[in-house]
Design an enzyme around this catalytic site. Sequence first.
Site, PDB file in Angstrom:
ATOM      1  N   VAL A 282       0.834  -1.205   0.000  1.00 49.28           N
ATOM      2  CA  VAL A 282       0.000   0.000   0.000  1.00 49.28           C
ATOM      3  C   VAL A 282       0.867   1.253   0.000  1.00 49.28           C
ATOM      4  O   VAL A 282       1.715   1.440   0.871  1.00 49.28           O
ATOM      5  CB  VAL A 282      -0.944   0.016   1.217  1.00 49.28           C
ATOM      6  N   SER A 283       0.647   2.123  -0.973  1.00 50.51           N
ATOM      7  CA  SER A 283       1.444   3.337  -1.149  1.00 50.51           C
ATOM      8  C   SER A 283       0.609   4.584  -0.867  1.00 50.51           C
ATOM      9  O   SER A 283      -0.582   4.615  -1.173  1.00 50.51           O
ATOM     10  CB  SER A 283       1.980   3.406  -2.586  1.00 50.51           C
TER      11      SER A 283
END
Length: 708
Positions: A282-283
């Site tokens: 997850v960015s």
Amino acid sequence: MSSRCQDILKTMKHFIVIAIVTHACFADPTIYDVGVGIADITGPAAEINTMGYASPSPLTSGIHTRLYSRAFVIDDGNNRVVFVSADVCMIDQAVKTEVVKRLEAKYNGTYSAKNVVLSGTHTHSGPGGYLQYVLLIITSKGWVQQSFDALVDGIVLSIDLAHNDAKPANIFYAKDTLIDANINRSPSSYLNNPAPERAKYTYNTDKDMVQLKFVSIDGQPIGVINWYAVHLTSMNKTNQYISSDNKGYAGLLFEEAVNGAENMPGKGPFVAAFASSNLGDVSPNTMGARCIDTGLPCDFVSSTCNNRSQLCIAFGPGKDMVDSTRIIGEKQFQKAWSMYEKDNSELEPLEGPVQFAHQYVDMPNYSVQIQDAVNGPTTVKLCTPALGYAFAAGCVDGAGGFDFTQGTTSGNDFWDLVATALVEPSEEVQKCHAPKPVLISTGELSWPYAWHPNIAETQLLRIGQLMIAAVPGEFTTMAGRRLREALNSEAINNGGPSNIKTVIAGLSNVYTHYVTTFEEYQMQRYEAGSVLYGPHTLSAHLDQYKKLTRSIFKDEDLESGPAPPFLLDSQISLVPGVVFDRPAFGHEFGDCIVQPYPFVRPNETVTATFVAGHPRNNLMTEKTFMEVEAKQEDESWKVIRTDAHFDTFFFWERTSGVGQSEVHLRWIVPGDTPEGEYRISHFGHYKNIDGSIDPYSGTTQSFMVGAV
């Protein structure tokens, strides 16, 4: 309502008696003893590698925001647990061991490894060198004692404060969705999960924010903890400032909103922790990845541009990394605040006991039964630690070096040859980790000491109907979903309440890199290449954490498991120390050699430069390297900013002379700053040629802030 209460109600004949029993059975939420504490854990702010991007550069060169440990003590009268969220990339086994050792000595056994959880927020902009395994400190040139001491001292202090602050309180649970603050950085891996499983979810990342609100029984807010899955890589790989990144900024905003601006960061009574969860894939860079040479989308599977990982970089949502940190931090704060502002009657109170389960596990020797597509139920054993080619490729939040790429499932003759200079992976290791091509067989390296942990620390807390799964690494989105679902089912099947729920606390207690699903592992992107124990690592975690869950709800004792090593005596440091400082000719330490412009307006930037000593001479823990002061009506000066504020920047650099350095201070004047007279001060320490260290300070001329 319990069956006991129902039986009583059925037998009662008089309405008044029924009313009394009904009130007793539907009593107010469980009253816990709750204490909160916050303490400074900011490490060396100069010439130390930052931890997270697996790169020897950049080195710290100042502070944007200070790092804090936020501690929460929760007690039901029978059991006590501690949850700590620390602004650090990850918690190391040596940190957990040393913290517990000090707590056990101080509190006569009240705290132990079993009931204390230490969780890192995963900022990639904190000083490294505090982790005891070789692979994790290579880029920091080995051990950095100041990093370790600042972290351990601050965590212990935050727990001390929470311990002494405990008061009767209620705990309220809330959950809401935050849509636009994260994206999946490995969508091709996510798509390899079974379609029916993916169909159960709207998004390819978790958008839920879970929050606990602590309120004393007299109605005073004490603190909050929330969990939301997003990497702390808004401050990118080029950043030289120590920064708590987006979650740290969200915490500062929340604490200021409750404590008031007159309380400096880290000083108010209310504590807000924005903790890590299953953030593996997850960015925060929500504009996504693109090719920096062409502006076109990167290759979907390999995240390359013209076959190079370094050209595929994720951006956004801001105009630069500080702006992106602000935006993602504000989004988390605003969602958390909207949940906090709800009346307590609209929230779900936690009701029930405090419990905990804990066990050390020998991961390479862990056996677990899986459902093999060909052979049916099959028992498999995990692998000796090893990293793959995709680990070296990095990811779109921070690409690696050389010509490594994500999605690699075969080796390269050249890099295979280079890797054997360290150790040639055994046939058993290569077979066990397949389809991951092994680059570094870290579990087969023992010089100068262990490169990776074999012993993982697994831990589960229960507070009423909430379980906190403290996991020793970075779970991907789907891996986390499977874990939560498995633990909820296991709890209910073993007598737990029907409204049981699980939250994942990532980067806890010891760092074992990533945990992906078996299907994601086959894709061998960065996350899968970084799975230490092979393709069935998630299956082992599911099995182990279900065991912890059963032990809680069946009230069974678990064996402690094999104790992890404590390797501080084995550490090696190649970081040069500070030899001495000396001021530039004709100056003294603390001289302001570049004065601020005499008149500025809100939203403009004030700058000043001072003759300085090395910041590693004194970390200024619980203090500050800079202050902004406002002149009051009585001619006194009031501190309104320190180096912990988001709108201040403290930057240190060496100058041309031997032992000479300067600091550059910046203050971005907030839009609501009152008109008036202001000044900036710098504080530091210099080292003499004989090794003694002395303090110094300096102050600018005053300057005026005008109207917008």
